[in-house]
Design an enzyme around this catalytic site. Structure first.
Site, PDB file in Angstrom:
ATOM      1  N   SER A  85      21.174   8.451  18.945  1.00 29.38           N
ATOM      2  CA  SER A  85      21.436   9.283  17.900  1.00 29.38           C
ATOM      3  C   SER A  85      21.437   8.353  16.593  1.00 29.38           C
ATOM      4  O   SER A  85      20.453   7.551  16.466  1.00 29.38           O
ATOM      5  CB  SER A  85      22.646  10.171  17.954  1.00 29.38           C
ATOM      6  OG  SER A  85      23.039  11.078  17.116  1.00 29.38           O
ATOM      7  N   ASP A 175      36.949   8.706   6.120  1.00 31.07           N
ATOM      8  CA  ASP A 175      36.785   8.947   4.532  1.00 31.07           C
ATOM      9  C   ASP A 175      35.205   8.334   4.230  1.00 31.07           C
ATOM     10  O   ASP A 175      34.537   9.202   3.518  1.00 31.07           O
ATOM     11  CB  ASP A 175      37.843   8.311   3.576  1.00 31.07           C
ATOM     12  CG  ASP A 175      39.100   8.890   4.001  1.00 31.07           C
ATOM     13  OD1 ASP A 175      39.094   9.888   4.276  1.00 31.07           O
ATOM     14  OD2 ASP A 175      40.268   8.594   3.458  1.00 31.07           O
ATOM     15  N   HIS A 234      22.358  16.945  23.556  1.00 30.89           N
ATOM     16  CA  HIS A 234      22.189  15.654  22.767  1.00 30.89           C
ATOM     17  C   HIS A 234      22.817  14.532  23.433  1.00 30.89           C
ATOM     18  O   HIS A 234      22.421  13.537  23.223  1.00 30.89           O
ATOM     19  CB  HIS A 234      22.632  15.869  21.200  1.00 30.89           C
ATOM     20  CG  HIS A 234      22.735  15.116  20.565  1.00 30.89           C
ATOM     21  ND1 HIS A 234      21.342  14.376  20.179  1.00 30.89           N
ATOM     22  CD2 HIS A 234      23.622  14.479  19.815  1.00 30.89           C
ATOM     23  CE1 HIS A 234      21.707  13.298  19.330  1.00 30.89           C
ATOM     24  NE2 HIS A 234      22.986  13.521  19.038  1.00 30.89           N
TER      25      HIS A 234
END
Length: 253
Positions: A85, A175, A234
């Site tokens: 990925s 963040d 996945h």
């Protein structure tokens, strides 16, 4: 001392494995040990993940440079690479820039195309957890379950939860990942090419690599072949680890 956190298994030809978004090297320990029967396996935490450093820069360009620096620190002149990925995008970018440092390339369930942002639910779920006042892993799971029904995905995501002397914290740099999530979907330069043997291996139940993507894959990676792990989604390496292992080992042999 390496800039990136890593673990090593086995002896022999170097094989470096990179995890996906919200993952870490811990997701690959079982397979890493198995590959370690034939290779010297380096499992690596990418920046802003696992126990590697946090940084405001977060792109495939900088992550491929991290990999280049890591190989220099480990005195690895060239290696076989596996990336899942997000890690697959990193190794594709690395192979494009440093083909001489790559022997064989394995890209797990991701293509070179761009992908629309589709991690919004997971990010919202992470932010719904009151990390500063959290009392237990069970509490975090209950909160996540309101937005993420799949138990297996929640357990995968909760590997990012670390207990500290003061309570809990997220291992990943939430963040920065949230603010730069578009970077994760970016595609490879369409003018890029990598002329060495490459295996794209997809989950049969996943829609990340479609039949319609084959032409683009072969144009950038002319010596590539595309394999499928039937019955896997996945996270094919976690869902069907031995099927994944056998196909990849056969390719690397």
């Amino acid at each position: 001392m390496s800039t990136l956190n890593y673990k090593v298994f086995g002896e022999g030809k170097p094989l470096i494995i990179l995890h996906g978004l919200f993952g870490s090297l811990d997701n690959w320990v079982t397979l890493g040990k198995k590959f370690g029967e034939d290779f010297k396996v380096f499992l690596v935490d990418q920046r802003n993940h696992g126990q590697s450093f946090h940084d405001s820069s977060f792109s495939y360009e900088v992550m491929s440079e991290d990999l280049c620096q890591f190989m220099g620190e480990m005195n690895i002149s060239s290696a076989d690479l596996i990336g899942h990925s997000m890690g697959g995008k990193t190794v594709m970018e690395f192979a494009r820039k440093y083909p001489e440092k790559v022997d064989k390339l394995v890209v797990a369930d991701i293509g070179p195309k761009s992908y629309p942002v589709h991690h919004t639910t997971i990010i919202k779920a992470f932010y719904s957890v009151p990390i500063d006042s959290l009392t237990s892993r069970k509490e975090a799971d209950e909160i996540l379950s309101k937005q993420i029904e799949d138990f297996g995905i929640r357990q995968f995501l909760l590997k990012n939860l670390a207990r500290t002397t003061d309570g809990f914290k997220w291992k990943m740099n939430l963040d920065v990942i949230a603010s730069q999530i578009e970077e994760v979907g970016k595609g490879l330069n369409q003018n890029a090419t990598f002329q060495k043997e490459t295996l794209f291996i997809r989950g049969g139940n996943s829609d990340y690599i479609l039949d319609a993507d084959f032409n683009m894959i072969h144009s950038i990676f002319p010596k590539s072949k595309i394999a499928t792990v039937d019955g896997a989604g996945h996270w094919l390496h976690a869902e069907k680890p031995m099927d994944f292992y056998e196909q990849v080992k056969s390719f690397l042999a």
